[in-house]
Design a protein around this motif. Sequence first.
Motif, PDB file in Angstrom:
ATOM      1  N   LEU A 133       0.672  -0.820  -0.108  1.00 50.21           N
ATOM      2  CA  LEU A 133       0.432  -0.898  -0.028  1.00 50.21           C
ATOM      3  C   LEU A 133       0.831   1.091  -0.109  1.00 50.21           C
ATOM      4  CD1 LEU A 133      -2.943  -0.969   2.821  1.00 50.21           C
ATOM      5  CD2 LEU A 133      -2.964  -0.764   0.404  1.00 50.21           C
ATOM      6  N   ALA A 134       1.982   0.760   0.371  1.00 47.41           N
ATOM      7  CA  ALA A 134       3.099   2.911   0.623  1.00 47.41           C
ATOM      8  C   ALA A 134       2.620   3.785  -0.457  1.00 47.41           C
ATOM      9  CB  ALA A 134       4.518   1.779   0.609  1.00 47.41           C
ATOM     10  N   PRO A 135       2.891   3.122  -2.140  1.00 45.15           N
ATOM     11  CA  PRO A 135       2.438   3.609  -2.921  1.00 45.15           C
ATOM     12  C   PRO A 135       1.005   4.603  -2.997  1.00 45.15           C
ATOM     13  CG  PRO A 135       3.369   2.056  -3.406  1.00 45.15           C
ATOM     14  CD  PRO A 135       2.951   2.079  -2.584  1.00 45.15           C
ATOM     15  N   PHE A 136       0.777   4.216  -2.436  1.00 44.97           N
ATOM     16  CA  PHE A 136      -0.933   4.575  -2.398  1.00 44.97           C
ATOM     17  C   PHE A 136      -1.376   5.761  -1.461  1.00 44.97           C
ATOM     18  CE2 PHE A 136      -1.229   0.246  -4.396  1.00 44.97           C
ATOM     19  CZ  PHE A 136      -1.247   0.705  -6.231  1.00 44.97           C
ATOM     20  N   ASP A 137      -2.133   6.505  -1.602  1.00 42.34           N
ATOM     21  CA  ASP A 137      -3.070   6.956  -0.892  1.00 42.34           C
ATOM     22  C   ASP A 137      -4.324   7.757  -1.338  1.00 42.34           C
ATOM     23  OD1 ASP A 137      -3.283   8.611   1.867  1.00 42.34           O
ATOM     24  OD2 ASP A 137      -2.804  10.536   1.455  1.00 42.34           O
ATOM     25  N   ALA A 138      -5.233   7.534  -0.364  1.00 40.68           N
ATOM     26  CA  ALA A 138      -7.206   8.203  -0.852  1.00 40.68           C
ATOM     27  C   ALA A 138      -7.912   7.715   0.913  1.00 40.68           C
ATOM     28  CB  ALA A 138      -7.422   6.974  -1.227  1.00 40.68           C
ATOM     29  N   PRO A 139      -8.698   8.806   0.239  1.00 44.13           N
ATOM     30  CA  PRO A 139      -9.431   9.605   2.013  1.00 44.13           C
ATOM     31  C   PRO A 139     -10.089   7.970   2.606  1.00 44.13           C
ATOM     32  CG  PRO A 139     -10.815  10.127  -0.131  1.00 44.13           C
ATOM     33  CD  PRO A 139      -9.283   9.445   0.164  1.00 44.13           C
ATOM     34  N   VAL A 140     -10.169   6.868   1.822  1.00 50.29           N
ATOM     35  CA  VAL A 140     -10.970   5.776   2.466  1.00 50.29           C
ATOM     36  C   VAL A 140      -9.895   4.632   1.962  1.00 50.29           C
ATOM     37  CG1 VAL A 140     -13.220   4.299   2.271  1.00 50.29           C
ATOM     38  CG2 VAL A 140     -12.797   7.209   3.019  1.00 50.29           C
ATOM     39  N   ILE A 141      -9.780   3.685   2.778  1.00 42.46           N
ATOM     40  CA  ILE A 141      -9.414   2.130   2.206  1.00 42.46           C
ATOM     41  C   ILE A 141     -10.713   0.905   2.601  1.00 42.46           C
ATOM     42  CG2 ILE A 141      -7.838   0.290   2.684  1.00 42.46           C
ATOM     43  CD1 ILE A 141      -6.179   2.361   3.952  1.00 42.46           C
ATOM     44  N   GLY A 142     -10.484   0.492   1.266  1.00 43.44           N
ATOM     45  CA  GLY A 142     -11.907  -0.632   1.417  1.00 43.44           C
ATOM     46  C   GLY A 142     -11.550  -2.050   1.067  1.00 43.44           C
ATOM     47  N   VAL A 143     -11.422  -2.637   2.221  1.00 48.88           N
ATOM     48  CA  VAL A 143     -10.237  -3.753   2.488  1.00 48.88           C
ATOM     49  C   VAL A 143     -11.806  -4.992   1.813  1.00 48.88           C
ATOM     50  CG1 VAL A 143      -9.255  -5.611   3.619  1.00 48.88           C
ATOM     51  CG2 VAL A 143      -9.131  -2.907   4.245  1.00 48.88           C
ATOM     52  N   GLY A 144     -11.056  -5.767   1.302  1.00 50.98           N
ATOM     53  CA  GLY A 144     -11.853  -7.566   0.934  1.00 50.98           C
ATOM     54  C   GLY A 144     -10.773  -8.603   1.085  1.00 50.98           C
ATOM     55  N   SER A 145     -10.750  -9.134   2.179  1.00 46.86           N
ATOM     56  CA  SER A 145     -10.544 -10.638   2.692  1.00 46.86           C
ATOM     57  C   SER A 145     -11.394 -11.843   2.099  1.00 46.86           C
ATOM     58  CB  SER A 145     -10.135 -10.018   3.929  1.00 46.86           C
ATOM     59  OG  SER A 145      -9.106 -11.226   5.151  1.00 46.86           O
ATOM     60  N   ALA A 146      -9.907 -13.068   2.515  1.00 44.36           N
ATOM     61  CA  ALA A 146     -10.319 -14.646   2.122  1.00 44.36           C
ATOM     62  C   ALA A 146     -11.312 -14.530   3.729  1.00 44.36           C
ATOM     63  CB  ALA A 146      -9.633 -14.940   2.449  1.00 44.36           C
ATOM     64  N   GLY A 147     -12.061 -15.298   4.052  1.00 46.06           N
ATOM     65  CA  GLY A 147     -12.415 -15.731   4.814  1.00 46.06           C
ATOM     66  C   GLY A 147     -12.208 -16.580   6.285  1.00 46.06           C
ATOM     67  N   PRO A 148     -12.956 -17.120   7.171  1.00 42.33           N
ATOM     68  CA  PRO A 148     -13.528 -16.635   7.841  1.00 42.33           C
ATOM     69  C   PRO A 148     -13.120 -15.042   8.930  1.00 42.33           C
ATOM     70  CG  PRO A 148     -13.330 -18.266   9.273  1.00 42.33           C
ATOM     71  CD  PRO A 148     -12.639 -18.049   7.892  1.00 42.33           C
ATOM     72  N   LEU A 149     -13.930 -14.139   8.708  1.00 41.06           N
ATOM     73  CA  LEU A 149     -13.649 -12.471   9.458  1.00 41.06           C
ATOM     74  C   LEU A 149     -15.114 -12.287   9.990  1.00 41.06           C
ATOM     75  CD1 LEU A 149     -13.492 -10.548   6.161  1.00 41.06           C
ATOM     76  CD2 LEU A 149     -14.953 -11.731   6.307  1.00 41.06           C
ATOM     77  N   ASP A 150     -14.461 -10.821  10.686  1.00 43.39           N
ATOM     78  CA  ASP A 150     -15.731 -10.387  11.130  1.00 43.39           C
ATOM     79  C   ASP A 150     -15.588  -9.029  10.797  1.00 43.39           C
ATOM     80  OD1 ASP A 150     -17.180  -8.537  13.492  1.00 43.39           O
ATOM     81  OD2 ASP A 150     -16.164  -9.568  15.134  1.00 43.39           O
ATOM     82  N   PRO A 151     -16.301  -8.392   9.962  1.00 40.47           N
ATOM     83  CA  PRO A 151     -15.802  -7.002   9.669  1.00 40.47           C
ATOM     84  C   PRO A 151     -16.835  -5.597  10.226  1.00 40.47           C
ATOM     85  CG  PRO A 151     -18.513  -8.344   8.722  1.00 40.47           C
ATOM     86  CD  PRO A 151     -17.209  -9.498   9.695  1.00 40.47           C
ATOM     87  N   PHE A 152     -16.924  -6.079  11.872  1.00 38.64           N
ATOM     88  CA  PHE A 152     -18.081  -5.220  12.841  1.00 38.64           C
ATOM     89  C   PHE A 152     -16.429  -5.064  13.586  1.00 38.64           C
ATOM     90  CE2 PHE A 152     -21.614  -8.462  11.275  1.00 38.64           C
ATOM     91  CZ  PHE A 152     -21.783  -6.831  10.495  1.00 38.64           C
ATOM     92  N   GLY A 153     -15.983  -6.527  13.510  1.00 43.08           N
ATOM     93  CA  GLY A 153     -15.169  -5.917  14.810  1.00 43.08           C
ATOM     94  C   GLY A 153     -13.713  -5.834  14.208  1.00 43.08           C
ATOM     95  N   GLY A 154     -14.059  -6.041  12.792  1.00 48.29           N
ATOM     96  CA  GLY A 154     -12.075  -6.248  12.032  1.00 48.29           C
ATOM     97  C   GLY A 154     -11.562  -6.641  12.278  1.00 48.29           C
ATOM     98  N   THR A 155     -11.864  -7.776  12.072  1.00 48.13           N
ATOM     99  CA  THR A 155     -10.242  -8.969  12.564  1.00 48.13           C
ATOM    100  C   THR A 155     -10.834  -9.942  11.479  1.00 48.13           C
ATOM    101  OG1 THR A 155     -11.872 -10.417  13.708  1.00 48.13           O
ATOM    102  CG2 THR A 155     -10.205  -8.694  15.161  1.00 48.13           C
ATOM    103  N   VAL A 156      -9.561 -10.441  10.762  1.00 46.70           N
ATOM    104  CA  VAL A 156      -9.718 -11.752  10.396  1.00 46.70           C
ATOM    105  C   VAL A 156      -8.922 -12.968  10.160  1.00 46.70           C
ATOM    106  CG1 VAL A 156     -10.271  -9.919   8.213  1.00 46.70           C
ATOM    107  CG2 VAL A 156      -7.405 -10.564   8.815  1.00 46.70           C
ATOM    108  N   SER A 157      -9.897 -13.980  10.136  1.00 44.33           N
ATOM    109  CA  SER A 157      -9.065 -15.890  10.091  1.00 44.33           C
ATOM    110  C   SER A 157      -8.808 -16.347   8.232  1.00 44.33           C
ATOM    111  CB  SER A 157      -9.307 -16.088  11.258  1.00 44.33           C
ATOM    112  OG  SER A 157      -9.397 -14.986  12.429  1.00 44.33           O
ATOM    113  N   PRO A 158      -8.101 -15.976   7.875  1.00 42.02           N
ATOM    114  CA  PRO A 158      -8.470 -16.452   6.671  1.00 42.02           C
ATOM    115  C   PRO A 158      -8.068 -18.092   7.106  1.00 42.02           C
ATOM    116  CG  PRO A 158      -6.869 -13.923   6.372  1.00 42.02           C
ATOM    117  CD  PRO A 158      -7.010 -14.882   8.004  1.00 42.02           C
ATOM    118  N   LEU A 159      -8.736 -19.168   5.964  1.00 41.79           N
ATOM    119  CA  LEU A 159      -8.251 -19.828   6.006  1.00 41.79           C
ATOM    120  C   LEU A 159      -6.723 -20.630   5.584  1.00 41.79           C
ATOM    121  CD1 LEU A 159     -11.663 -22.072   6.003  1.00 41.79           C
ATOM    122  CD2 LEU A 159     -10.390 -21.774   7.858  1.00 41.79           C
TER     123      LEU A 159
END
Length: 296
Positions: free
Chosen positions: A50-76
Amino acid sequence: MTEVLALDIGGTKLAAGLVGPDGTVLAHRVVPTPVTDDPEVVFGAVLDLLAPFDAPVIGVGSAGPLDPFGGTVSPLNTPAWRGFPLVKRLTEAYGRPVVLAGDGHCFALAEHWLGAGRGSAALLGMVVSTGVGGGLILADQLILGPSGNAGHIGHAIVDPAGPACACGSRGCVEAYSSGPSLVRWALSQGWVVAAPVPTARDLAASAAAGDPIALAAFDRGARALAAGILSAAAIVDLDTVVIGGGVAASGPILFDPLHRWIAELAGLDFLQGLRVLPARLTEAGVIGAAALAFRR
């Protein structure tokens, strides 16, 4: 908002890009996902990406399972991350809002927005690759569910007596249809390949050349996909399924037996009209993560 920063976290690769409001990917980078037991090594690779980039918001898609409300990820397929506080760490590192969802959710958002599922009233997006992920969009709304893992079609059980799955269950779609599962079964049946570490791409090449074991592996995987797809369609009345990912890149090698199994297994009239299509977008994970940020 003129542009957002999008991050796509998979078991094999990490991808990031700067994306405009019309879905145009203005800049794009890809690196391999580190193979390590150290969670900080994986996070360091994300920061470097991500170092070369900058923007006001970051959207993240991650392999799961995950907890988007708690902000944690546990990709199998990334065992170094178990309950990893990705949103907190990215927010601390960048001082920007971060929004998180599953990679299957982001894939579905992208294909519904700009790809093969555009205009669908009830869409299942599927990523068939190192694992099998999915996302549901109903009435133009991404369905997350109370845990944030709705649409996880890869862990629909199609045979309770089937092979063990990485999730801890048995007979999941992923245990039959992911790239590693296809290769593992083919090798167990005597498939011979020169590659030192065979991949689904090697298996697809063998199938295209007429190797009977390779063809049988794709047929077996397609049958499990068809069973999972039709079960999901029966529950929520889907009209469209869009499939992408590395295994789907094999094209007719996968889709010909898949369409054949869909036709054979679909009983009810409304299931027989289901559209099952290959993805159109080559950077769907990044575009979908951006769509998540724009919808924030």
